[in-house]
Write a protein that holds these residues in place. Structure first.
Motif, mmCIF file in Angstrom:
data_model
loop_
_atom_site.group_PDB
_atom_site.id
_atom_site.type_symbol
_atom_site.label_atom_id
_atom_site.label_comp_id
_atom_site.label_asym_id
_atom_site.label_seq_id
_atom_site.Cartn_x
_atom_site.Cartn_y
_atom_site.Cartn_z
ATOM 1 N N ASP A 56 0.846 -1.199 0.000
ATOM 2 C CA ASP A 56 0.000 0.000 0.000
ATOM 3 C C ASP A 56 0.880 1.247 0.000
ATOM 4 O O ASP A 56 0.678 2.180 -0.782
ATOM 5 C CB ASP A 56 -0.886 0.045 1.247
ATOM 6 C CG ASP A 56 -1.950 -1.041 1.295
ATOM 7 O OD1 ASP A 56 -2.218 -1.668 0.250
ATOM 8 O OD2 ASP A 56 -2.511 -1.241 2.384
ATOM 9 N N TYR A 73 -7.182 -2.722 4.314
ATOM 10 C CA TYR A 73 -7.844 -1.944 5.373
ATOM 11 C C TYR A 73 -6.835 -1.318 6.325
ATOM 12 O O TYR A 73 -7.109 -0.307 6.986
ATOM 13 C CB TYR A 73 -8.821 -2.832 6.152
ATOM 14 C CG TYR A 73 -8.154 -3.876 7.013
ATOM 15 C CD1 TYR A 73 -7.907 -3.639 8.358
ATOM 16 C CD2 TYR A 73 -7.758 -5.101 6.482
ATOM 17 C CE1 TYR A 73 -7.279 -4.588 9.154
ATOM 18 C CE2 TYR A 73 -7.132 -6.048 7.257
ATOM 19 C CZ TYR A 73 -6.896 -5.793 8.594
ATOM 20 O OH TYR A 73 -6.262 -6.740 9.368
ATOM 21 N N ALA A 75 -4.329 0.370 5.603
ATOM 22 C CA ALA A 75 -3.886 1.687 5.120
ATOM 23 C C ALA A 75 -4.536 2.820 5.903
ATOM 24 O O ALA A 75 -3.995 3.927 5.978
ATOM 25 C CB ALA A 75 -4.205 1.824 3.631
ATOM 26 N N ASP A 76 -5.697 2.551 6.517
ATOM 27 C CA ASP A 76 -6.428 3.570 7.270
ATOM 28 C C ASP A 76 -6.079 3.581 8.759
ATOM 29 O O ASP A 76 -6.547 4.453 9.498
ATOM 30 C CB ASP A 76 -7.936 3.339 7.131
ATOM 31 C CG ASP A 76 -8.383 3.346 5.681
ATOM 32 O OD1 ASP A 76 -8.074 4.310 4.971
ATOM 33 O OD2 ASP A 76 -9.042 2.366 5.267
ATOM 34 N N ASP A 77 -5.293 2.615 9.194
ATOM 35 C CA ASP A 77 -4.982 2.469 10.615
ATOM 36 C C ASP A 77 -3.726 3.262 10.959
ATOM 37 O O ASP A 77 -2.611 2.845 10.668
ATOM 38 C CB ASP A 77 -4.779 0.986 10.946
ATOM 39 C CG ASP A 77 -4.562 0.730 12.430
ATOM 40 O OD1 ASP A 77 -4.363 1.696 13.194
ATOM 41 O OD2 ASP A 77 -4.569 -0.458 12.828
ATOM 42 N N GLY A 78 -3.915 4.418 11.589
ATOM 43 C CA GLY A 78 -2.785 5.281 11.907
ATOM 44 C C GLY A 78 -1.777 4.668 12.859
ATOM 45 O O GLY A 78 -0.657 5.167 12.973
ATOM 46 N N SER A 81 -0.026 2.484 9.786
ATOM 47 C CA SER A 81 0.077 3.005 8.421
ATOM 48 C C SER A 81 0.723 4.388 8.394
ATOM 49 O O SER A 81 0.412 5.246 9.223
ATOM 50 C CB SER A 81 -1.309 3.080 7.783
ATOM 51 O OG SER A 81 -1.260 3.768 6.543
ATOM 52 N N THR A 84 -2.173 7.300 5.851
ATOM 53 C CA THR A 84 -3.608 7.481 6.101
ATOM 54 C C THR A 84 -4.191 8.629 5.278
ATOM 55 O O THR A 84 -5.333 8.542 4.810
ATOM 56 C CB THR A 84 -3.873 7.727 7.594
ATOM 57 O OG1 THR A 84 -3.056 8.813 8.043
ATOM 58 C CG2 THR A 84 -3.549 6.477 8.404
ATOM 59 N N ALA A 87 -4.377 7.518 1.579
ATOM 60 C CA ALA A 87 -5.353 6.433 1.409
ATOM 61 C C ALA A 87 -6.779 6.956 1.240
ATOM 62 O O ALA A 87 -7.625 6.270 0.657
ATOM 63 C CB ALA A 87 -5.289 5.482 2.606
ATOM 64 N N LYS A 88 -7.050 8.152 1.718
ATOM 65 C CA LYS A 88 -8.394 8.720 1.598
ATOM 66 C C LYS A 88 -8.785 8.952 0.138
ATOM 67 O O LYS A 88 -9.976 9.046 -0.181
ATOM 68 C CB LYS A 88 -8.481 10.023 2.382
ATOM 69 C CG LYS A 88 -8.391 9.838 3.893
ATOM 70 C CD LYS A 88 -8.402 11.168 4.625
ATOM 71 C CE LYS A 88 -8.271 10.959 6.130
ATOM 72 N NZ LYS A 88 -8.227 12.244 6.866
ATOM 73 N N PRO A 91 -10.967 4.883 -2.298
ATOM 74 C CA PRO A 91 -12.075 4.501 -1.407
ATOM 75 C C PRO A 91 -12.201 3.020 -1.092
ATOM 76 O O PRO A 91 -12.717 2.667 -0.028
ATOM 77 C CB PRO A 91 -13.315 4.990 -2.162
ATOM 78 C CG PRO A 91 -12.903 5.030 -3.603
ATOM 79 C CD PRO A 91 -11.459 5.404 -3.596
ATOM 80 N N ARG A 93 -11.268 -1.007 -0.226
ATOM 81 C CA ARG A 93 -10.313 -1.775 0.559
ATOM 82 C C ARG A 93 -10.426 -3.258 0.206
ATOM 83 O O ARG A 93 -11.520 -3.765 -0.062
ATOM 84 C CB ARG A 93 -10.567 -1.579 2.056
ATOM 85 C CG ARG A 93 -10.383 -0.138 2.515
ATOM 86 C CD ARG A 93 -8.926 0.304 2.429
ATOM 87 N NE ARG A 93 -8.758 1.717 2.717
ATOM 88 C CZ ARG A 93 -8.645 2.665 1.791
ATOM 89 N NH1 ARG A 93 -8.692 2.341 0.504
ATOM 90 N NH2 ARG A 93 -8.472 3.925 2.139
#
Length: 312
Positions: A56, A73, A75-78, A81, A84, A87-88, A91, A93
C-alpha cells in the motif's frame, strides 16, 4: 537529478524479471514473479489491488490514485500506516477474499509471499494477473522490492525517485552518526505490550544497524520471532527502551500506565534505561513498515540513542 537518473538505470538493470519488452505497435509485456510465475500485462495496469500494507505504502508513491483499485484496510490504521492521508483518495479496501477481489475487476494484484497459496491460485484461475513478491526483511530488500514493483507497474522513474530519497535520508543519518566518538554503541530494545521483540535478523535488527545502535534482543540471541525475558533484558542492560505509541494487541492498554509500570518494575531497576529514564516513544508505523517509510524508523532510533546529535 544525476542521482535519480542513475537510480533509474539501476532499476532497469534490477528488473530482470521482465521477459518481453513492448513490441512494435503493442504494449504488452511479460514478467516472472518471485516464484518464477510468468505474468503478461497488456499495458500499464490501471486497476491495481494491493494485499499488503507495505505494498500500500509503496504503491501510493509509485502511481496516481486513479490507478489503484484497492488498498488493504490497514492503510487507514494510523497505528501501523504511514499513508492514512493518501489512502483517503482511494475509497475501496481489499482483504484476502478471492470473491471480493474478483468483483473489483483488477488488472493486477500485488501479493506478498505470506498470503495463502490457495488465494493466489484462485485469482490466477480466473485470468487475473497476479504478481507475487518476497516480503522484504532488510532495508536493502525494501529498495529491491520498490525497484521490482516500479518495473511491474511501468513506473521506473518514480521508483528511482523513491529510492533516491531513501538514500538521501539514510546518508544524512549516517553523516550524523559518524560524528559520534568511537566506543560502545548504545543498546536499545523494542517493547510491545507483550514484551521485547525484534530478534536477530529481523527487520528491526537491520534498522538498528542503519541507526548505528546495538539491538539488545539480538545480543541476547533472541530469534526473529522470539521474546526476551526480564532476566535477559537485565543481562543485556539496554541504554534505551523504545515504547509504542499505542497498544496493538487488542487489549487497549493505557500506554502511559504501561510506561509507568516499566519504570516501577523492581526486576528492571538495575537497567541503565530505567535508571536514566530513557524510555522513548516511537510510532509502530515506523518500526514495522517494510516500505520506503522505514527511514523514519532508522531516524527515530538514531535520535533516541543520540539525542545530542539529532536536536532532540
Amino acid at each position: 537529478m544525476v542521482i535519480v537518473i542513475c537510480m533509474a538505470l539501476w532499476i532497469s538493470g534490477c528488473t530482470t524479471n521482465q521477459t518481453a519488452q513492448m513490441g512494435k505497435g503493442a504494449a504488452s509485456y511479460g514478467l516472472a514473479d518471485n516464484k518464477g510465475q510468468i505474468m503478461v500485462l497488456k499495458d500499464k495496469p490501471q486497476r491495481i489491488v494491493s494485499l499488503g500494507i507495505a505494498m500500500d505504502e509503496i504503491l501510493v508513491d509509485l502511481v496516481p490514485a486513479q490507478r489503484i483499485a484497492a488498498l488493504t484496510y490497514l492503510a487507514d490504521d494510523g497505528k501501523i500506516s504511514n499513508i492514512t492521508a493518501q489512502a483517503k483518495k482511494i475509497p475501496r479496501r481489499a482483504t484476502a477474499d478471492a470473491e471480493a477481489i474478483i468483483k473489483l475487476q483488477p488488472d493486477l494484484v500485488l501479493v506478498p509471499d505470506w498470503q495463502p497459496v490457495e488465494l493466489i491460485q484462485i485469482l490466477r484461475d480466473t485470468g487475473i494477473p497476479v504478481y507475487l513478491y518476497k516480503a522484504p526483511k532488510t532495508v536493502r530488500e525494501i529498495r529491491d522490492v520498490i525497484a521490482e514493483i516500479a518495473g511491474v507497474v511501468g513506473e521506473a522513474q518514480a521508483g528511482a525517485q523513491i529510492i533516491a530519497e531513501m538514500e538521501t535520508k539514510l546518508a544524512a543519518i549516517r553523516a550524523k552518526v559518524s560524528q559520534i566518538p568511537g566506543g560502545r554503541q548504545p543498546v536499545v530494545v523494542r517493547f510491545s505490550t507483550m514484551g521485547v521483540t525484534g530478534g536477530k535478523d529481523s527487520l528491526f535488527d537491520d534498522i538498528c544497524r542503519h541507526a548505528g545502535v546495538q539491538n539488545g534482543a539480538a545480543l541476547a540471541g533472541l530469534p526473529t520471532n522470539g521474546q526476551l525475558s526480564k532476566e535477559q533484558i537485565v543481562k543485556v542492560n539496554p541504554d534505551v527502551f523504545l515504547i509504542p505509541v499505542a497498544d496493538r494487541s487488542g487489549r487497549n492498554a493505557d500506554m502511559r500506565q504501561f510506561k509507568a509500570d516499566l519504570l516501577a518494575d523492581q526486576a528492571l531497576q538495575a537497567v541503565t534505561a530505567i535508571q536514566q529514564r530513557r524510555l522513548v516513544t516511537v510510532p509502530d508505523a515506523y518500526m514495522y513498515c517494510s516500505s520506503q517509510y522505514i527511514v523514519n524508523g532508522v531516524y527515530a532510533i538514531a535520535a533516541a540513542a543520540y539525542p545530542q546529535y539529532f536536536g532532540q
